[in-house]
Enzyme design. Sequence first.
Site, PDB file in Angstrom:
ATOM      1  N   ASP A   1      -5.953  -4.168  -0.014  1.00 15.00           N
ATOM      2  CA  ASP A   1      -5.885  -3.957   1.436  1.00 15.00           C
ATOM      3  C   ASP A   1      -7.293  -4.009   2.032  1.00 15.00           C
ATOM      4  OD1 ASP A   1      -4.927  -3.556   3.982  1.00 15.00           O
ATOM      5  OD2 ASP A   1      -4.398  -1.447   3.707  1.00 15.00           O
TER       6      ASP A   1
ATOM      7  N   HIS B   1       0.804  -1.240   0.000  1.00 17.70           N
ATOM      8  CA  HIS B   1       0.000   0.000   0.000  1.00 17.70           C
ATOM      9  C   HIS B   1       0.834   1.287   0.000  1.00 17.70           C
ATOM     10  CE1 HIS B   1       0.840  -0.381   4.253  1.00 17.70           C
ATOM     11  NE2 HIS B   1      -0.192  -1.163   4.531  1.00 17.70           N
TER      12      HIS B   1
END
Length: 424
Positions: A305, A232
């Site tokens: 995520d 991320h």
Amino acid sequence: MITLIKNGYVLDPSTNTEGIYDVLVEDDVIKQVAKNIEDKAHQVIDASGKYVMPGFIDLHVHLREPGFEYKETIATGSQAAAVGGYTTICPMPNTKPAIDNKCMIEYLKYKAAEEAAVNIVPIGAITIGQAGNKLADIKAMANAGAMAVSEDGKSVMDINLYVEGMRAAKEAGIPVFAHCEDKTLVKTGVMNAGKRAEELGLEGISNAVEDVITARDILLAKETGVSLHLCHCSTEDSVRLVKMAKEMSLKVTGEVCPHHFTLCDEDIPCDDPNYKMNPPLRAAKDVEALKVALRDGIMDVISTDHAPHSAEEKSGSMAQSPFGIVGSETAFALTFTELVKGGYLTPMQMVEKMSYNPAKILGIDKGSLAPGKIADLVIADPNLEYAIDVNKFVSKGKNSPFHGRRVYGKVELTMVSGEVVYEA
């Protein structure tokens, strides 16, 4: 069972195949990709006007089981993944207990075989209990089927212990998936440090929180020789650091999540916990840098995520709510809308970042529609416009900032090992 998919627009980076083709699937294997296949199939699927792609692979999800089944389970999380076109997902180890030993890897694989709608690739913890004090048995977890290790949700702050873990991962032949966050800098921050945080009266999280550990981890990967995957990534300087690592021929890859290339901190309308994720939504310049990095191949992967929470947890102020949003069921549409229709990626590049590259990072024989490969594939309509509705999510988590957002691109069918596991 013989399935014939007719007249779909095939996108397969592994064979550089792009165009209108038929795809023949026999049992769990792709038998042929060609024009005008004539075969007496048990079922024929008309894919006219649709994309036919190798199933998406998500390197970064949170299934919450064991320990937090009220948020998500292997069954619900994997079905949500199937709705999103994912055929393989990698659950992170921050469960309770953590996935930090051989027995927990075996438990996860057993539960997945019994309940999962898609392929589950376990990720083991780097330290026992993710407490950052003692190294987990990385070799034993790898032997049991862990395809990577990660301390996701936090960074291993003890640098000597982390180096030891990196060396163990390299010896086991698996990558380290790094969550880059300096916990000594983050303090009590809940959103990006900047003007919007000041306007909302909320504590900010600076870019340095991510960038300092990103630089550290890249240098440690150089030192140890381990394959490093940066989870991320959200900042302009993370892009610069990954570019530098690639120029140095280091084994470093990076992922970007759809929320980080779609929204910036100025898009947060009020103190709404559905906009709280870690790392936070950054400034507009960071968003643009991430888009360009995906376009230019600096960033390799698009992951979700996916982080479900209960409605109660995601109520009230951002200051008290947990970090995380769901993403499995919105990733394809957001990627297609923001990056493909937005002119940053071609459809083939999108598939490369959502399927082919993740398979290479994991070292698994997926992400391909070549004859002889396992029939994991997705069919999606790129022209369908609709509004995202969190109330229709299969996931237990409805915590998304994208409710009501109009997007293009909808998954119509997901197939795992030749079996349809989702059909709209």
